[in-house]
Scaffold this active site. Structure first.
Site, short mmCIF file in Angstrom:
data_model
loop_
_atom_site.label_atom_id
_atom_site.label_comp_id
_atom_site.label_asym_id
_atom_site.label_seq_id
_atom_site.Cartn_x
_atom_site.Cartn_y
_atom_site.Cartn_z
N VAL A 191 56.89 33.05 56.41
CA VAL A 191 55.64 32.30 56.36
C VAL A 191 54.47 33.22 56.01
CG1 VAL A 191 54.02 30.87 57.68
CG2 VAL A 191 56.48 30.57 57.99
N VAL A 196 53.80 22.07 64.08
CA VAL A 196 54.67 20.89 64.14
C VAL A 196 54.91 20.38 62.74
CG1 VAL A 196 54.97 18.55 65.03
CG2 VAL A 196 53.65 20.21 66.33
N LYS A 245 57.88 21.42 70.05
CA LYS A 245 57.06 20.74 69.05
C LYS A 245 56.49 19.44 69.62
CE LYS A 245 59.53 22.72 65.09
NZ LYS A 245 60.77 22.56 64.28
#
Lengths: 466, 466
Positions: B16, B129, B202
């Site tokens: 990421v 999420v 989440k």
């Protein structure tokens, strides 16, 4: 943050307007933020509702409403005029406007946005596209980090109701349309829905949301769903597809501008304009509204009834999809009330503007061609020759049994070709005397994401209805 | 609006983190808003990438990074510590934080939000999420006008990959799990994914987004997908269903507080707290993470592969659905960069806090009960008697042919019943000696919208794969 509540005047007390009032009345927690002060409607005596608090002034005199200097005006009257005049009047006197009016925005968004910026007012329109689906904030802020490349959707619930029902029932369109009228899904004159004008207006607004550019409504090519027959669904199924009215805009070919490092359409990110806006002359988009073949397992193929669905593709994040109720009083009213609340939170936003952009001719695409002929030898050879003249490659020829010889539908799919070449071939083909109906050409809109989705969905087709 | 660009330090240069840097480098239009100044990673020499501009300082010394006083810190390290210590340190020195760290938020969101509010910093977590799916802005602002009642989703791509593939292939879980590992969809130890811990974390964040309340992670009941067999998919299909790992939170029964006009959980709308917050003791939510029967035609049943989908139900607007890539570097990075851009736009937001709320026992629900027995007469009578003791009504009994007598799977569905009654009945049933496997109970999660969707989708099950 202890400001006075926003004083709101409601223009229009129909399905959406009364639902807006209903939410404001039923949610006392909103009272410190938003206060409904006026309701305007023609023949207002007939409309007056007992559940609206007596503090709200009812009027059919628009001057009286504007004289009260509301902080914000909710316009849910619809139509370009007189709604447009009232919206201009509100903005000019510094009142922010929340509108669900796609026709007004499609016609005049740049002017109205400019007016809002000039007078320090805000113009909000979450309700104008896909009713209750919360698109704008998700796209504008949630995807600000991406480079959007395509926005496509099923934006007209009436057409989707008709097509998704025909797909499942084998009924002719006339029967389904009659039922849609009885159920309130279609108006007496369904032209705006089935011929694509409603979806085209929404697409202009959607393009504005995604790309902050204004496409001219009259430039959006549109095709009617009227010629679609139950035979088309039968052939589409053979191809793993179904038929939906799709509205789509994607970034088109850019003319290289001198010294322009990025030829992507510039976007606004958040509320500040970012990017290196190309001059309007450089920017082109592909746009399309009409029936198209979509994979049965795609978001579009799976969308049933009057629901709306919008997919947004970005260079980095791939495809996101949003779906929900496209219309209906309460769902649309949620969008209006959400916009009102956002006015109370974000009072210092700089107004945005939508420079114009051009609609370019569509990219080369595969097409589905359906002919209905009086059968005789040589028809296929004749059609194939006309396609070959334009260097269009055939992909498949489908002919299902069970149709009469004097009105025999069959289908040819062709590989990706330019629209102009296809049109030239079809003009030549249409000159033959074997046609019992005008030939129909539908684009086949597949994309990798939809295909992956379909391929991954084997459990859907095992002979049982889901 | 002509501020200096936000000076951003990136903690973590994995999948990421490197995608975040990539977008910032590839989009020069963002340079006036966001400027990457530092990249921190352990063993940083190994990570250094030539495409990152030389103006960026690489470091493995966290003190050096904080000494540079960044305006914002992107935390994509993952794990509760040391990421938590770094996030606290950033907030305490007034730097805003953008994080994708669901485990940290699930454990400490209230404390971190409080810290941010105290020090005038912002905490953003769109990426925590459903990776690239732009949920937060859509829910917070786009649906602010509604009263949300339920948020449910497929939040773990690994489990969805496993279950959607088993549904289509008849393969046992062990084979599919091995393939998922080879394809990089599952880790060597897939416990966090298949046992529901990842989805539960989440869900805590999702509940915070939707209801601005904090549920304790350890309070979320979760059930593993490990016992699901190919026989379960066969029986689920007989019921028009399939099986997915679902994470769900819905407004629960409220204890009536004296003089409380609205017992709905209070929400924040936009950025200002609205509503009449009930005291925490009054608020309860139903929460659930685990495999469940869902209609094949619903958004959940149609969700394939590693995709995520989230549905949000509101009192006024009905159900909206968001879907897209739940993970992956570029999609998650779009969420991070979008959060960074929102920091440059909204600098005066008041910090929010998430008061705690309780997780209540689930509402009465219909259940799918699957037994695997060594067949002999009297088994069904014995099970039926145990259910009757608890006043649980049978709905259907299904037994498919083709299974061995000494490990015979069959299914009983029961009408809506309390979890406690079901547990008592199953405890009694489990005492019998005819079981070849432990009985399995799965909730059947149908809702009117999903049912309408399924009913409207006859074209999906005509023997062809979409």
């Amino acid at each position: 943050m202890n400001r006075k509540p926003l004083r709101v005047a409601l223009l229009g007390f129909g399905t959406v307007g009364s639902s807006v009032a209903r939410i404001l009345v039923e949610r006392p927690d909103l009272a410190t933020h938003v206060q409904l002060t006026h309701i305007f409607n023609r023949d207002v005596a007939r409309k007056r509702a007992s559940w609206v608090p007596s503090s709200v002034a009812w009027t059919d005199n628009i001057d009286e409403l504007f004289a009260a200097k509301p902080d914000a005006v909710v316009e849910v009257v619809g139509g370009v005029e007189p709604a447009g005049a009232w919206v201009r009047r509100a903005l000019t006197q510094g009142a922010s406007v929340v509108t669900a009016n796609k026709m007004l925005l499609a016609a005049h968004a740049p002017e109205l946005l400019h007016l809002a910026a000039t007078y320090g007012a805000q113009l909000r329109f979450e309700a104008a596209v896909a009713g209750g689906v919360p698109l704008i904030h998700g796209v504008r802020e949630g995807l600000a980090g991406d480079r959007l490349t395509r926005v496509a959707g099923i934006l007209n619930g009436t057409s989707n109701y008709i097509l998704s029902r025909m797909a499942g029932s084998d009924e002719p369109m006339s029967v389904v349309l009659d039922d849609a009228r009885k159920l309130g899904y279609a108006e007496a004159d369904p032209s705006a829905d089935v011929d694509g004008d409603d979806a085209a207006a929404k697409l202009v607004v959607l393009a504005g949301i995604a790309f902050r550019r204004h496409l001219r409504l009259s430039d959006i090519p549109r095709q009617s769903i009227r010629p679609i027959s139950s035979a088309d669904f039968r052939y589409a199924r053979r191809l793993g597809c179904t038929i939906r009215q799709i509205a789509m805009v994607e970034t088109g070919p850019q003319r290289a501008g001198p010294g322009s490092p990025s030829r992507m359409p510039a976007r606004w990110d958040g509320d500040v304009r970012v990017g290196n806006p190309a001059t309007p002359a450089e920017e082109r988009f592909h746009a399309f509204v009409g029936p198209a073949l979509v994979l049965r397992g795609s978001h579009f193929g799976l969308n049933m009834g009057a629901n709306n669905v919008v997919t947004i593709a970005g260079h980095y994040g791939g495809e996101n999809s949003f779906s929900g109720a496209g219309a209906g009083g309460p769902a649309t009213a949620v969008a209006v009330v959400s916009d009102l609340l956002s006015l109370t939170q974000r009072t210092h936003e700089r107004g945005e503007e939508w420079p114009s952009a051009r609609v370019a001719s569509p990219p080369a695409r595969p097409y589905y061609l359906r002919f209905v002929v009086r059968d005789r030898p040589g028809i296929l050879a004749s059609i194939a020759a006309s396609l070959a003249h334009q260097r269009i490659n055939l992909d498949a020829v489908l002919q299902e049994p069970g149709y009469p010889k004097d009105a025999l539908p069959f289908v040819i799919t062709v590989e990706a070709c330019e629209e102009a070449s296809l049109k030239a071939a079809l003009d030549e083909i249409a000159g033959s005397d074997f046609h019992a109906e005008r030939p129909l050409a539908l684009p086949m809109l597949f994309d990798p994401v939809a295909q992956a989705c379909a391929t991954g969905a084997p459990e859907l087709g095992e002979g049982e209805r889901p």
